[in-house]
Design a protein around this motif. Structure first.
Motif, PDB file in Angstrom:
ATOM      1  N   UNK A 183     -42.422 126.736  44.119  1.00 50.83           N
ATOM      2  CA  UNK A 183     -41.511 127.730  43.292  1.00 50.83           C
ATOM      3  C   UNK A 183     -40.343 126.850  43.063  1.00 50.83           C
ATOM      4  N   UNK A 184     -39.882 126.015  43.595  1.00 50.52           N
ATOM      5  CA  UNK A 184     -38.862 124.842  43.039  1.00 50.52           C
ATOM      6  C   UNK A 184     -39.310 124.039  42.020  1.00 50.52           C
ATOM      7  N   UNK A 185     -40.522 123.555  42.197  1.00 52.16           N
ATOM      8  CA  UNK A 185     -40.761 122.670  40.868  1.00 52.16           C
ATOM      9  C   UNK A 185     -40.910 123.391  39.809  1.00 52.16           C
ATOM     10  N   UNK A 186     -41.792 124.567  39.768  1.00 49.75           N
ATOM     11  CA  UNK A 186     -42.103 125.288  38.572  1.00 49.75           C
ATOM     12  C   UNK A 186     -40.857 125.960  38.007  1.00 49.75           C
ATOM     13  N   UNK A 187     -39.575 126.272  38.813  1.00 55.22           N
ATOM     14  CA  UNK A 187     -38.616 127.027  38.361  1.00 55.22           C
ATOM     15  C   UNK A 187     -37.318 126.262  38.091  1.00 55.22           C
ATOM     16  N   UNK A 188     -37.152 124.770  38.650  1.00 52.42           N
ATOM     17  CA  UNK A 188     -36.069 124.098  38.378  1.00 52.42           C
ATOM     18  C   UNK A 188     -36.371 122.706  38.108  1.00 52.42           C
ATOM     19  N   UNK A 189     -37.452 121.933  38.761  1.00 50.28           N
ATOM     20  CA  UNK A 189     -37.777 120.657  38.591  1.00 50.28           C
ATOM     21  C   UNK A 189     -38.277 120.295  37.156  1.00 50.28           C
ATOM     22  N   UNK A 190     -39.454 120.693  37.255  1.00 53.38           N
ATOM     23  CA  UNK A 190     -40.134 120.426  35.721  1.00 53.38           C
ATOM     24  C   UNK A 190     -39.555 121.098  34.477  1.00 53.38           C
ATOM     25  N   UNK A 191     -39.053 122.469  34.540  1.00 54.05           N
ATOM     26  CA  UNK A 191     -38.657 122.863  33.178  1.00 54.05           C
ATOM     27  C   UNK A 191     -37.427 122.172  32.620  1.00 54.05           C
ATOM     28  N   UNK A 192     -36.559 121.579  33.587  1.00 52.71           N
ATOM     29  CA  UNK A 192     -35.200 120.881  33.158  1.00 52.71           C
ATOM     30  C   UNK A 192     -35.257 119.286  33.217  1.00 52.71           C
ATOM     31  N   UNK A 193     -36.355 119.002  33.971  1.00 56.06           N
ATOM     32  CA  UNK A 193     -36.352 117.539  34.031  1.00 56.06           C
ATOM     33  C   UNK A 193     -35.670 116.735  34.977  1.00 56.06           C
ATOM     34  N   UNK A 194     -35.499 117.458  36.151  1.00 62.36           N
ATOM     35  CA  UNK A 194     -34.803 116.859  37.097  1.00 62.36           C
ATOM     36  C   UNK A 194     -35.745 115.474  37.748  1.00 62.36           C
TER      37      UNK A 194
ATOM     38  N   UNK B  35     -35.064 114.161  40.695  1.00 60.29           N
ATOM     39  CA  UNK B  35     -35.086 114.397  42.442  1.00 60.29           C
ATOM     40  C   UNK B  35     -34.599 115.565  42.690  1.00 60.29           C
ATOM     41  N   UNK B  36     -34.937 116.131  44.038  1.00 53.59           N
ATOM     42  CA  UNK B  36     -34.080 117.440  44.460  1.00 53.59           C
ATOM     43  C   UNK B  36     -33.821 117.232  45.776  1.00 53.59           C
ATOM     44  N   UNK B  37     -32.955 117.920  46.403  1.00 58.61           N
ATOM     45  CA  UNK B  37     -32.394 117.810  47.691  1.00 58.61           C
ATOM     46  C   UNK B  37     -32.269 119.263  48.390  1.00 58.61           C
ATOM     47  N   UNK B  38     -32.735 119.514  49.401  1.00 61.40           N
ATOM     48  CA  UNK B  38     -32.496 120.813  50.146  1.00 61.40           C
ATOM     49  C   UNK B  38     -31.457 120.615  50.793  1.00 61.40           C
TER      50      UNK B  38
ATOM     51  N   UNK C 189     -30.995 112.302  37.429  1.00 64.49           N
ATOM     52  CA  UNK C 189     -30.150 113.246  37.886  1.00 64.49           C
ATOM     53  C   UNK C 189     -30.967 114.085  39.183  1.00 64.49           C
ATOM     54  N   UNK C 190     -30.035 114.370  40.103  1.00 66.12           N
ATOM     55  CA  UNK C 190     -30.887 115.122  41.395  1.00 66.12           C
ATOM     56  C   UNK C 190     -29.958 116.699  41.523  1.00 66.12           C
ATOM     57  N   UNK C 191     -30.729 117.503  41.663  1.00 71.83           N
ATOM     58  CA  UNK C 191     -30.273 118.967  41.895  1.00 71.83           C
ATOM     59  C   UNK C 191     -30.396 119.119  43.393  1.00 71.83           C
ATOM     60  N   UNK C 192     -29.300 119.979  43.924  1.00 68.87           N
ATOM     61  CA  UNK C 192     -29.269 120.483  45.107  1.00 68.87           C
ATOM     62  C   UNK C 192     -29.576 121.811  45.246  1.00 68.87           C
ATOM     63  N   UNK C 193     -30.803 122.181  46.112  1.00 72.03           N
ATOM     64  CA  UNK C 193     -30.947 123.672  46.215  1.00 72.03           C
ATOM     65  C   UNK C 193     -30.961 124.088  47.632  1.00 72.03           C
TER      66      UNK C 193
ATOM     67  N   UNK D 117     -45.885 124.216  51.095  1.00 66.40           N
ATOM     68  CA  UNK D 117     -46.583 124.300  49.595  1.00 66.40           C
ATOM     69  C   UNK D 117     -45.878 125.180  48.825  1.00 66.40           C
ATOM     70  N   UNK D 118     -45.864 126.522  49.065  1.00 62.27           N
ATOM     71  CA  UNK D 118     -45.271 127.579  48.291  1.00 62.27           C
ATOM     72  C   UNK D 118     -43.776 127.081  47.931  1.00 62.27           C
ATOM     73  N   UNK D 119     -43.021 126.889  48.712  1.00 62.61           N
ATOM     74  CA  UNK D 119     -41.442 126.532  48.620  1.00 62.61           C
ATOM     75  C   UNK D 119     -41.555 125.460  47.268  1.00 62.61           C
ATOM     76  N   UNK D 120     -42.340 124.457  47.572  1.00 60.35           N
ATOM     77  CA  UNK D 120     -42.224 123.134  46.616  1.00 60.35           C
ATOM     78  C   UNK D 120     -42.698 123.911  45.386  1.00 60.35           C
TER      79      UNK D 120
END
Length: 93
Positions: A67-78, A80-83, A12-16, A62-65
């Motif tokens: 923030x995205x990793x800590x709040x969206x990617x890791x907790x939910x197990x995505x 991949x992500x796409x900006x 799964x990939x999330x769009x942010x 670095x900060x944006x990554x």
């Protein structure tokens, strides 16, 4: 949901979107680090002013990554992500 995808052998990939609202934790952290642009766009879809981080600044990235990793990617197990938000604006400035 992501766990169910993984059970079906689907990744799964999330769009942010790289848009930040004033007064939010992420906006405040980026602003304090000097990583926000002074560009404000009038968003015709949401009728709000959008604020953007400086994606050309390595510290901002670095900060944006983080923030995205800590709040969206890791907790939910995505996987991949796409900006998103690369489409042209609909308003004639």
């Amino acid at each position: 949901m992501v766990d169910e995808l993984h059970k079906a052998n689907i990744h799964g990939m999330i769009s942010i979107w790289p848009v930040f609202a004033k007064g939010t934790k992420n906006f405040d952290e980026l602003t304090k680090a000097g990583c926000m642009t002074d560009i404000l766009w009038d968003n015709a879809m949401t009728h709000s002013l959008d604020s953007y981080y400086d994606s050309h600044n390595p510290k901002a990235r670095d900060i944006y990554w983080k923030q995205a990793n800590d709040a969206l990617i890791t907790p939910y197990g995505w996987d991949a992500w796409w900006v998103d938000q690369c489409e042209p604006d609909n308003v004639d400035y």
